[in-house]
Design an enzyme around this catalytic site. Structure first.
Site, short mmCIF file in Angstrom:
data_model
loop_
_atom_site.label_atom_id
_atom_site.label_comp_id
_atom_site.label_asym_id
_atom_site.label_seq_id
_atom_site.Cartn_x
_atom_site.Cartn_y
_atom_site.Cartn_z
N ALA A 123 0.82 -1.21 0.00
CA ALA A 123 0.00 0.00 0.00
C ALA A 123 0.86 1.27 0.00
O ALA A 123 0.46 2.30 -0.53
CB ALA A 123 -0.93 -0.01 1.20
N CYS A 124 2.07 1.18 0.58
CA CYS A 124 2.95 2.35 0.67
C CYS A 124 3.62 2.66 -0.65
O CYS A 124 4.32 3.67 -0.77
CB CYS A 124 4.00 2.11 1.75
SG CYS A 124 4.94 0.60 1.49
#
Ligand SMILES: Cc1cc2nc3c(=O)[nH]c(=O)nc-3n(C[C@H](O)[C@H](O)[C@H](O)COP(=O)(O)O)c2cc1C
Length: 149
Positions: A123-124
Site C-alpha cells: 500500500a505504501c
C-alpha cells in the site's frame, strides 16, 4: 466470529462494519464492559477456539513478543489458551528490521503460528515482502488447522 480492534485499527475501519459482518459486538476498549456478569477480555479469551491477529502491525507484534497488555486486543491475547495465529502486514523495510525479526522469532519460540506475508505491491508504494496474505488463504489455513489434523 467475534472481532476485537485496537484503537488505531478503528482509524481505518469503523467497528460498526465488523459488528454487522460478524453479527456480534466488536470489542475495542478493555473498560467497556458490555456484560456485567463477566469480565470481557477473560470471557472472550476463554470463548475463542483460535485467535487470528490480522493484519498484524509491527506494533502489536512487538507488544505480543514482550507480553504487554495495554489494550483490549493485547490483554485478551495474554489471557487466552487458544492457539494464536498472526498474519503480519507492513512495509518491506519494517518486516526486515532487526527488531521486528527478533520479535517474530520470539513469538515463534512462544508457540505462536504465523501466516507469513506475501511478496507484492504494498500500500505504501513499495514492492516486496510484507503484503498481508489473501483473506481467503488465511481462512483456508485455519480450515486446514481444524479439519486436516
Ligand atoms: C496509512 C497508514 C498505513 C499503515 N500501515 C501499516 C502497516 O501496514 N503495518 C504496520 O505495522 N503499521 C502500519 N501503520 C502504522 C500503524 O498504524 C501504527 O504503528 C499504529 O500505532 C499501530 O497500532 P496498533 O498496532 O495498536 O493497531 C500505518 C499507518 C498509516 C497512517
Amino acid at each position: 466470529m467475534k472481532v476485537m480492534m485496537t484503537e488505531h485499527a478503528t482509524e481505518f475501519v469503523p467497528p460498526l462494519s465488523f459488528q454487522v459482518l460478524s453479527r456480534n459486538d466488536v470489542y475495542t476498549n478493555t473498560f467497556d464492559e458490555k456484560n456485567s456478569k463477566v469480565v470481557a477480555h477473560i470471557d472472550l479469551a476463554d470463548w475463542a477456539d483460535l485467535v487470528i491477529v490480522a493484519p498484524a502491525t509491527a506494533n502489536i507484534i512487538a507488544k505480543m513478543a514482550n507480553g504487554q497488555a495495554d489494550d483490549m486486543v493485547t490483554t485478551t491475547l495474554l489471557a487466552t489458551e487458544a492457539p494464536v495465529w498472526v498474519a503480519p502486514a507492513m512495509n518491506v523495510h519494517m518486516i526486515n528490521h532487526p527488531a521486528v525479526v527478533r520479535n517474530i522469532n520470539q513469538l515463534y519460540a512462544d508457540g505462536v503460528r504465523f501466516i507469513e506475508p506475501e511478496e507484492g505491491y504494498l500500500a505504501c508504494g513499495y514492492v516486496g515482502r510484507g503484503r498481508l496474505e489473501e483473506p481467503e488463504k488465511i481462512v483456508q489455513r485455519v480450515h486446514e488447522f481444524f479439519f486436516r489434523r
